[in-house]
Enzyme design. Structure first.
Site, mmCIF file in Angstrom:
data_model
loop_
_atom_site.group_PDB
_atom_site.id
_atom_site.type_symbol
_atom_site.label_atom_id
_atom_site.label_comp_id
_atom_site.label_asym_id
_atom_site.label_seq_id
_atom_site.Cartn_x
_atom_site.Cartn_y
_atom_site.Cartn_z
ATOM 1 N N LYS A 1 0.857 -1.196 0.000
ATOM 2 C CA LYS A 1 0.000 0.000 0.000
ATOM 3 C C LYS A 1 0.878 1.226 0.000
ATOM 4 O O LYS A 1 2.006 1.197 0.483
ATOM 5 C CB LYS A 1 -0.870 0.014 1.271
HETATM 6 N N1 GLU Z 1 -7.292 0.063 -3.098
HETATM 7 C C1 GLU Z 1 -8.049 -1.123 -3.371
HETATM 8 C C2 GLU Z 1 -8.108 -2.006 -2.157
HETATM 9 O O1 GLU Z 1 -7.957 -1.572 -1.040
HETATM 10 C C3 GLU Z 1 -7.607 -1.829 -4.637
HETATM 11 C C4 GLU Z 1 -6.188 -2.306 -4.668
HETATM 12 C C5 GLU Z 1 -5.750 -2.828 -6.038
HETATM 13 O O2 GLU Z 1 -6.563 -2.888 -6.949
HETATM 14 O O3 GLU Z 1 -4.578 -3.156 -6.149
HETATM 15 O O4 GLU Z 1 -8.402 -3.180 -2.256
#
Ligand code: GLU
Length: 425
Positions: free
Chosen positions: A115
């Site tokens: 993240k």
């Molecule tokens: N931000 C989204 C999540 O928390 C998507 C992450 C992604 O598609 O890599 O799942």
């Protein structure tokens, strides 16, 4: 290990990293996870903290702080969104990276968890400033991202336009186009059909399965959704198109309630014009606090972490909570909800639709071969329903709640990969 969870911030009721670690420990205990593996999984593999200096529109230089955390890469490259928010901090991004590891494992896609985030308030920045932040941030974390290393995507306050800047910046730095470095891109840059609505659509599939499992008649249910961003809005829209009744929605400014049901397309155009859902008629204005405590059948937190806590959990009145946000329920609140007989469908399962279609997008980008929307939807449905069924099997086997079962499934998959790979050197 000298890696401590930092002090709780002002106004921050819960520390998401403490939450994530507690959830891991609960699952680890039940499966008698090796203590060494538990220690490895409790902390991130790699953390990069960067300064993001940009020239503001007024000509002055301002420095923002950015993070990229890779929690675990044993099952594949890192995967996870980029968040722009004033409350972003290292513990939050680390917790979110850990949840991505479990999310990818529970739906069995070949990724680890990562993240990223930049501490900034996009409401107070111009589009040009946001573009400069994105480009400098991506150049700074360029060392550790890439199609085989770690693939960012949208999260709170980032969108396909942001992902286009990510793709362009990374590509310019290496000297050729690299569409596989990021997902959630616009279609014209190699994005996937169905990606923008994917998290919301996945929430709908999982809610349908959960209602069937818990004998709740979804056709006669009232649904309350906290959050009207990409996830909350798309879930609301798809529920509405299926003929289900949404009685309340909210955004950062507050919520609206109509026990007879809201017309979601109308609420959406109202919010596009006014910048908020507040004030929409026919509905009554309510606070976000009141919204969570409404009498309803299905409560869907689709905003941020730490919304259902030991303070308000005793007053939650829904039959089930479907977690469309990451980490909306604290472990203490989980216990209170369980005592009240309220079932919780955990985030790592309920909101995995986004990363599943991100995976489809990455595959399409790498192959330069693109799928029809119908294929994306059918394959998403299949992945989500299989994951739900597998979690239910684990629930029955260990006689545990759905969060613990999803965690057991995810942690076991990651632990197996970790053990098979062994330690290097
Ligand atoms: N931000 C989204 C999540 O928390 C998507 C992450 C992604 O598609 O890599 O799942």
């Amino acid at each position: 290990m000298n890696f401590t969870v930092s002090q709780k911030k002002k106004n921050y009721k819960v520390n998401p990293l403490e939450m994530a670690q507690q959830q891991l420990e609960t699952a680890a205990k039940i499966i008698h996870l090796d203590e060494g593996i538990l220690q490895k999984l409790k902390y991130p593999k790699r953390t990069l903290i960067v300064s993001v200096p940009i020239k503001m529109d007024n000509g002055k230089i301002r420095v923002f702080r950015g993070y990229r955390v890779q929690h675990n890469l044993d099952r594949g490259p890192g995967k996870g969104g980029i968040r722009y928010h004033p409350d972003v901090d290292l513990d939050e991004i680390t917790a979110l990276a850990m949840w991505m590891t479990w999310k990818c494992a529970v739906v069995n896609i070949p990724y680890g968890g990562a993240k990223g985030g930049v501490v900034c308030d996009p409401q107070k920045l111009s589009e040009q400033e946001l573009e400069r932040i994105t480009r400098r941030y991506i150049s700074e974390i360029g060392l550790i991202i890439g199609p085989e290393k770690d693939i960012p995507a949208p999260d709170i306050n980032t969108n396909p336009k942001t992902m286009a800047w990510v793709m362009d910046t990374f590509s310019m730095n290496v000297g050729y186009s690299v569409p596989g470095v990021v997902t959630g891109k616009p279609l014209s840059l190699g994005g996937s059909r169905g990606r923008t609505e994917a998290t919301g659509r996945g929430v709908v599939y999982i809610t349908q399965k959960a209602c069937e499992f818990y004998n709740i008649d979804i056709e006669k249910s009232s649904i309350v959704i906290q959050g009207f961003g990409n996830v909350g809005y798309n879930a609301a829209r798809i529920f509405y198109e299926l003929g289900y009744k949404i009685v309340a929605v909210s955004d950062v400014h507050g919520g609206i309630y109509n026990p007879d049901g809201l017309n979601i397309p109308e609420v959406y155009s109202y919010s596009q014009k006014k910048g908020t859902v507040v004030g929409y008629k026919p509905a009554k204005n309510i606070s976000n606090k009141e919204l969570l405590e409404l009498k309803c059948d299905i409560l869907i937190p689709a905003a941020i972490e730490g919304q259902i806590t030991q303070q308000n959990a005793p007053r939650i009145k829904s039959k089930i909570v479907v977690e469309a946000a990451n980490g909306p329920t604290t472990p203490q609140a989980d216990k209170i909800l369980a005592r009240k007989g309220i079932k919780v469908v955990p985030d790592i399962l309920a909101n995995a639709g986004g990363v599943v279609v991100s995976y489809f997008e990455w595959v399409q980008s790498l192959q330069a071969y693109f799928w029809k929307e119908k294929d994306v939807q059918e394959r998403l449905k299949e992945v989500m329903e299989n994951a739900f069924n597998e979690v239910v099997e684990v629930m029955k086997h260990y006689k545990v709640d759905m969060r613990t079962a999803a965690m057991i499934l995810a942690v076991s998959r990651v632990a197996e990969a970790t053990k098979l790979r062994g330690l290097y050197p």
